[in-house]
Design a protein around this motif. Structure first.
Motif, PDB file in Angstrom:
ATOM      1  N   SER A   1      -8.504  16.064  98.551  1.00  0.00           N
ATOM      2  CA  SER A   1      -8.108  14.854  99.075  1.00  0.00           C
ATOM      3  C   SER A   1      -6.814  14.447  98.430  1.00  0.00           C
ATOM      4  N   GLN A   2      -5.803  13.924  99.452  1.00  0.00           N
ATOM      5  CA  GLN A   2      -4.397  13.831  99.174  1.00  0.00           C
ATOM      6  C   GLN A   2      -3.952  12.502  99.245  1.00  0.00           C
ATOM      7  N   SER A   3      -4.765  11.618  99.167  1.00  0.00           N
ATOM      8  CA  SER A   3      -4.142  10.135  99.304  1.00  0.00           C
ATOM      9  C   SER A   3      -3.009   9.960  98.220  1.00  0.00           C
ATOM     10  N   THR A   4      -2.234   9.209  98.729  1.00  0.00           N
ATOM     11  CA  THR A   4      -0.718   9.039  97.963  1.00  0.00           C
ATOM     12  C   THR A   4      -1.169   8.130  96.712  1.00  0.00           C
ATOM     13  N   ILE A   5      -2.272   7.441  96.664  1.00  0.00           N
ATOM     14  CA  ILE A   5      -2.497   6.534  95.590  1.00  0.00           C
ATOM     15  C   ILE A   5      -2.805   7.489  94.311  1.00  0.00           C
ATOM     16  N   TYR A   6      -3.309   8.914  94.401  1.00  0.00           N
ATOM     17  CA  TYR A   6      -3.434   9.608  93.346  1.00  0.00           C
ATOM     18  C   TYR A   6      -2.971  11.079  93.395  1.00  0.00           C
ATOM     19  N   ALA A   7      -2.537  11.502  94.466  1.00  0.00           N
ATOM     20  CA  ALA A   7      -2.242  12.990  94.489  1.00  0.00           C
ATOM     21  C   ALA A   7      -1.011  13.542  93.967  1.00  0.00           C
TER      22      ALA A   7
ATOM     23  N   LEU B   1      -3.649   4.897 109.155  1.00  0.00           N
ATOM     24  CA  LEU B   1      -3.886   4.994 107.716  1.00  0.00           C
ATOM     25  C   LEU B   1      -3.245   6.472 107.015  1.00  0.00           C
ATOM     26  N   ALA B   2      -2.947   7.219 108.281  1.00  0.00           N
ATOM     27  CA  ALA B   2      -2.458   8.569 107.807  1.00  0.00           C
ATOM     28  C   ALA B   2      -1.602   8.650 106.717  1.00  0.00           C
ATOM     29  N   GLY B   3      -0.604   7.734 106.872  1.00  0.00           N
ATOM     30  CA  GLY B   3       0.618   7.592 105.708  1.00  0.00           C
ATOM     31  C   GLY B   3       0.117   7.439 104.297  1.00  0.00           C
ATOM     32  N   PRO B   4      -0.452   6.396 103.938  1.00  0.00           N
ATOM     33  CA  PRO B   4      -1.101   6.397 102.360  1.00  0.00           C
ATOM     34  C   PRO B   4      -2.219   7.271 102.147  1.00  0.00           C
ATOM     35  N   MET B   5      -3.295   7.537 103.344  1.00  0.00           N
ATOM     36  CA  MET B   5      -4.353   8.277 102.846  1.00  0.00           C
ATOM     37  C   MET B   5      -4.411   9.784 103.133  1.00  0.00           C
ATOM     38  N   SER B   6      -3.308  10.191 103.806  1.00  0.00           N
ATOM     39  CA  SER B   6      -2.917  11.708 104.579  1.00  0.00           C
ATOM     40  C   SER B   6      -4.208  12.124 105.043  1.00  0.00           C
ATOM     41  N   THR B   7      -4.003  13.095 105.849  1.00  0.00           N
ATOM     42  CA  THR B   7      -5.210  13.595 106.555  1.00  0.00           C
ATOM     43  C   THR B   7      -6.061  15.026 106.076  1.00  0.00           C
ATOM     44  N   VAL B   8      -5.544  14.940 104.694  1.00  0.00           N
ATOM     45  CA  VAL B   8      -6.145  16.208 103.956  1.00  0.00           C
ATOM     46  C   VAL B   8      -7.401  15.485 103.318  1.00  0.00           C
ATOM     47  N   TRP B   9      -8.466  16.130 103.782  1.00  0.00           N
ATOM     48  CA  TRP B   9      -9.811  15.575 103.163  1.00  0.00           C
ATOM     49  C   TRP B   9     -10.721  16.639 103.535  1.00  0.00           C
TER      50      TRP B   9
END
Length: 315
Positions: A19-25, A64-72
């Motif tokens: 998972s590649q949210s910008t919060i932590y990736a 939400l794709a910017g901050p969350m990304s679509t990689v899950w």
């Protein structure tokens, strides 16, 4: 349903890459893939991590794709893949949004994962927060809490010892339908409930074998834990609940790059002393996340933590 060593502070980790949210990736994760996940999972297995975890989102809306990304990555597929290359470490869905599907579907998937892994599943569940996912799948977003409550009850029956489980609720019901393979764990795999809202804490207290807070800072945890234990006692549940937390980002040693002001870094003694504060609150497991600039640096951090910090967590 206790699965962690009593009286000790265990440690596990949410896997990077999946998972590649910008919060932590970290930046290096964008170019990483399955081979990196395998090596990190093997390192967790080697270095005594209690679990590796994978989170679930079905589809991310464009807003939400910017901050969350679509990689899950899908948690069942990912954890099953990693089960084949590890031997000991447990496999946690942190969290599966099980209210998005019929509980018999989730039961089939996660019972199979438990069977394939030799009994290493921890089923972490949560209500979810992305409205568009629910709307696309025809599930009422506003009723997701009530749906999750009933889904947990149904999963307890479906993942139990009976090949032909029975359950009757307001939304779901089944009987006379057999599922195999059955889970290896008896009477069933543990269910840990994620979330820190009042509803989530109540759900963990009344229905969970464990609690996975989401975003609580240290100063908030004692009150949350007290509430959870009070609600559990009022419900007449004597089985202890395994309480977790997500620790601050970590870097073992003195970083020579900017790791962020909230990152807990420095000597192993300093880090261990800080993390022991969680155990004093009643926390049984900490989820750790290490700052890193590459897979190799992450694995080095995992090794340093296991070798130099972990042995001091129970001092």
């Amino acid at each position: 349903m206790r699965i962690l060593p009593e009286g000790r502070l265990s440690y596990g980790m949410q896997l990077p890459v999946q998972s590649q949210s910008t919060i932590y990736a970290e930046e290096w994760e964008a170019a990483a893939g399955p081979a990196d996940l395998v090596e990190i999972a093997r390192a967790a297995d080697r270095y005594g991590f209690a679990y590796i975890a994978c989170c679930e989102h079905i589809a991310i809306p464009r807003r939400l794709a910017g901050p969350m990304s679509t990689v899950w990555y899908d948690p069942v597929a990912t954890l099953a893949h990693l089960a084949a290359v590890t031997e000991r470490v447990r496999l946690l869905s942190h969290v599966a949004v099980v209210g998005l599907r019929h509980p018999l579907i989730s039961a089939k998937q996660y019972a199979t994962l438990d069977a394939l892994s030799g009994g290493r599943l921890i089923l972490g569940v949560g209500a979810g927060h992305v409205r568009e996912e629910f709307e696309a799948l025809g599930v009422a977003f506003e009723r997701r809490g009530a749906v999750l409550d009933e889904t947990i009850d149904a999963l307890k029956a479906a993942l139990g010892p009976e090949e032909f489980p029975e359950f009757e609720g307001k939304r779901f019901g089944f009987s006379g339908l057999g599922q195999a393979p059955r889970p290896v764990q008896t009477p069933r795999p543990p269910i840990w409930v994620g979330g820190s809202s009042p509803a989530a804490v109540c759900r963990a207290a009344v229905r969970g074998d464990g609690w996975l807070p989401q975003g609580d800072r240290r100063e908030q945890l004692p009150a949350q834990i007290a509430t959870l234990r009070r609600l559990r006692e009022e419900a007449g549940i004597e089985e202890p609940v395994e309480i977790g937390t997500i620790a601050e980002p970590l870097y073992v040693g003195e970083p020579r790059w900017e790791v962020g002001r909230r990152t807990l870094s420095g000597t192993p003694d300093r880090i261990a002393a800080s993390l022991r504060e969680y155990r004093a609150m009643g926390v049984a497991q900490i989820q750790v996340r290490f700052r890193s600039r590459s897979r190799s640096e992450l694995v080095d951090q995992m090794a340093a933590f296991a070798t130099d910090v972990a042995g001091q967590l129970d001092a």
